[in-house]
Design an enzyme around this catalytic site. Structure first.
Site, PDB file in Angstrom:
ATOM      1  N   ARG A  47     -30.596 -16.759  -1.993  1.00 43.70           N
ATOM      2  CA  ARG A  47     -29.298 -17.147  -1.404  1.00 43.70           C
ATOM      3  C   ARG A  47     -28.375 -17.646  -2.506  1.00 43.70           C
ATOM      4  O   ARG A  47     -27.172 -17.401  -2.493  1.00 43.70           O
ATOM      5  CB  ARG A  47     -29.464 -18.202  -0.298  1.00 43.70           C
ATOM      6  CG  ARG A  47     -28.128 -18.740   0.209  1.00 43.70           C
ATOM      7  CD  ARG A  47     -28.158 -19.319   1.634  1.00 43.70           C
ATOM      8  NE  ARG A  47     -29.318 -20.142   1.901  1.00 43.70           N
ATOM      9  CZ  ARG A  47     -29.541 -21.348   1.358  1.00 43.70           C
ATOM     10  NH1 ARG A  47     -28.675 -21.880   0.525  1.00 43.70           N
ATOM     11  NH2 ARG A  47     -30.634 -22.023   1.662  1.00 43.70           N
ATOM     12  N   TYR A  99      -5.423  -6.200   8.401  1.00 42.70           N
ATOM     13  CA  TYR A  99      -6.618  -5.629   9.017  1.00 42.70           C
ATOM     14  C   TYR A  99      -6.924  -6.447  10.275  1.00 42.70           C
ATOM     15  O   TYR A  99      -6.890  -7.687  10.235  1.00 42.70           O
ATOM     16  CB  TYR A  99      -7.775  -5.694   8.017  1.00 42.70           C
ATOM     17  CG  TYR A  99      -9.094  -5.321   8.626  1.00 42.70           C
ATOM     18  CD1 TYR A  99      -9.352  -4.013   9.025  1.00 42.70           C
ATOM     19  CD2 TYR A  99     -10.083  -6.275   8.833  1.00 42.70           C
ATOM     20  CE1 TYR A  99     -10.557  -3.668   9.600  1.00 42.70           C
ATOM     21  CE2 TYR A  99     -11.297  -5.933   9.409  1.00 42.70           C
ATOM     22  CZ  TYR A  99     -11.527  -4.628   9.795  1.00 42.70           C
ATOM     23  OH  TYR A  99     -12.720  -4.308  10.365  1.00 42.70           O
ATOM     24  N   ASP A 171      -6.049  -8.925  -0.603  1.00 45.96           N
ATOM     25  CA  ASP A 171      -7.041  -7.979  -0.085  1.00 45.96           C
ATOM     26  C   ASP A 171      -6.728  -6.630  -0.728  1.00 45.96           C
ATOM     27  O   ASP A 171      -5.728  -5.988  -0.396  1.00 45.96           O
ATOM     28  CB  ASP A 171      -6.943  -7.931   1.451  1.00 45.96           C
ATOM     29  CG  ASP A 171      -7.964  -6.973   2.075  1.00 45.96           C
ATOM     30  OD1 ASP A 171      -8.445  -6.065   1.372  1.00 45.96           O
ATOM     31  OD2 ASP A 171      -8.251  -7.128   3.282  1.00 45.96           O
ATOM     32  N   LYS A 196     -15.792  -0.117   2.212  1.00 50.52           N
ATOM     33  CA  LYS A 196     -14.886   1.036   2.179  1.00 50.52           C
ATOM     34  C   LYS A 196     -15.004   1.779   0.850  1.00 50.52           C
ATOM     35  O   LYS A 196     -16.022   2.371   0.586  1.00 50.52           O
ATOM     36  CB  LYS A 196     -13.449   0.560   2.455  1.00 50.52           C
ATOM     37  CG  LYS A 196     -13.334  -0.449   3.611  1.00 50.52           C
ATOM     38  CD  LYS A 196     -13.638   0.152   4.976  1.00 50.52           C
ATOM     39  CE  LYS A 196     -13.812  -0.880   6.087  1.00 50.52           C
ATOM     40  NZ  LYS A 196     -12.789  -1.917   6.182  1.00 50.52           N
TER      41      LYS A 196
HETATM   42  C1  LIG Z   1     -12.636  -3.206   6.748  1.00 52.83           C
HETATM   43  C2  LIG Z   1     -11.637  -4.126   6.190  1.00 52.83           C
HETATM   44  C3  LIG Z   1     -11.877  -5.506   6.119  1.00 52.83           C
HETATM   45  C4  LIG Z   1     -13.126  -6.157   6.693  1.00 52.83           C
HETATM   46  O1  LIG Z   1     -14.258  -5.806   5.968  1.00 52.83           O
HETATM   47  P1  LIG Z   1     -15.729  -5.654   6.626  1.00 52.83           P
HETATM   48  O2  LIG Z   1     -16.541  -5.182   5.472  1.00 52.83           O
HETATM   49  O3  LIG Z   1     -15.601  -4.653   7.738  1.00 52.83           O
HETATM   50  O4  LIG Z   1     -16.119  -7.001   7.116  1.00 52.83           O
HETATM   51  C5  LIG Z   1     -10.922  -6.312   5.519  1.00 52.83           C
HETATM   52  N1  LIG Z   1      -9.778  -5.799   5.031  1.00 52.83           N
HETATM   53  C6  LIG Z   1      -9.508  -4.471   5.088  1.00 52.83           C
HETATM   54  C7  LIG Z   1      -8.218  -3.975   4.532  1.00 52.83           C
HETATM   55  C8  LIG Z   1     -10.419  -3.594   5.668  1.00 52.83           C
HETATM   56  O5  LIG Z   1     -10.118  -2.284   5.734  1.00 52.83           O
END
Ligand SMILES: *Cc1c(COP(=O)(O)O)cnc(C)c1O
Length: 305
Positions: A47, A99, A171, A196
């Site tokens: 962890r 998102y 982000d 992604k």
């Molecule tokens: C998918 C996504 C998230 C969240 O991520 P997870 O891995 O699904 O928890 C946050 N920001 C953007 C722009 C995303 O496309």
């Protein structure tokens, strides 16, 4: 090291025990201590840290030009880790398109936390400035946004946050560091849904934070370790492997995205196409300024609604 080399070698070392060029999947919870409190190597409990995760975290820091990377069990876990540093009375300003899961966390999970959220159009810099007061602790930018492909000028916003000593988090999921490096533009924290483009093969849910400031990195690592949403060794290996081909994949995503945009733009049933590469996209100039190319994400409206 240039970016296309960094995705393969950045922050990477061969495995000291065998010479393996890829880190083994250290599928272990615990590491031996020679006497209580004296670990054999740098590791005690997964962890806190795990060598496969460390390899990924060092790769993340390298490709985003940071000093510290942290890998989480999802993108949202990474976002949550950032938010845990704030307390009742603090204010956070975020984009008015985010998102969906990020918006759900800000508006519902943190609803009764006493933290106040503002959701604004970040192209209106004056409006943004007018919302800042002594309680403002963080500006949260997603650029381009999922789903409406809105952009924010990272450098312009960073000028404000640096002057006012507010944190700026970006982000960078849709752009990836191949197209945009927020830390170089003045941001403090980069967040990714590594699920992604970084992972790139639809086989893992993962998240990341990357920072330049070492004290901030330590503070976020404390939150990560103390709350526990860390990325497991196998998933760390998968994201690390995904990153090796990031440059090639994103380049092709950009080429394919442009073809899809051309097709949709000429289609009789389509009303509007949202893509920062389009000259009539409201954020085209910002895109040209801070992104290397326009990415693979496209959204659109049908004429029929
Ligand atoms: C998918 C996504 C998230 C969240 O991520 P997870 O891995 O699904 O928890 C946050 N920001 C953007 C722009 C995303 O496309």
């Amino acid at each position: 090291m240039k970016f296309n080399t960094k995705v393969i070698h950045g922050g990477q070392h061969h495995d000291p025990s065998t010479g393996a060029v890829m880190p083994p999947v250290y599928q272990t919870s615990t590491f031996v201590q020679t006497s209580p409190g004296k670990p054999l190597a740098d590791y005690e409990y997964s962890r806190a840290s795990n060598p496969t995760r460390t390899a990924l975290e060092d790769a993340l820091a390298s490709i985003e030009n940071g000093t510290r990377g942290l890998a989480f069990s999802s993108g949202l876990a990474a976002t949550d880790c950032v938010l845990r540093s704030f307390k009742a009375g603090d204010e956070i300003i975020a984009m008015d398109d985010l998102y969906g899961g990020t918006y759900r966390m800000f508006s519902r999970v943190y609803k009764d936390s006493g933290i106040k959220f503002h959701f604004v159009d970040m192209t209106n810099i004056e409006k943004l400035k007018s919302l800042i007061n002594e309680n403002t602790k963080l500006i949260w930018v997603e650029t381009p946004t999922n789903p409406l492909m809105k952009l924010a000028d990272i450098q312009e916003i960073a000028k404000i946050t640096q002057e006012k000593k507010i944190l700026l988090a970006v982000d960078n999921t849709f752009a990836t560091p191949y197209l945009q490096k927020p830390l170089d533009l003045g941001a403090d924290i980069v967040m990714h849904s590594a699920t992604k483009y970084l992972g790139g093969h639809s086989d893992v849910i993962a998240g990341a934070l990357i920072v330049k400031d070492e004290a901030l990195g330590e503070q976020l690592h404390f939150q990560q370790f103390a709350t526990g949403a860390t990325l497991g060794p196998m998933d760390s290996f998968l994201v690390l492997r995904g990153i090796k081909t990031l440059a090639l994949r994103v380049q092709r995503h950009c080429e394919n995205g442009e073809k899809v945009v051309e097709y949709l733009s000429n289609h009789p049933k389509i009303k509007t196409v949202y893509y920062p590469g389009l000259k009539n996209h409201p954020f085209h100039e910002i895109a040209k300024k801070q992104m290397k190319a326009f990415g693979g994400m496209v959204s659109f409206d049908f004429k029929s609604g």
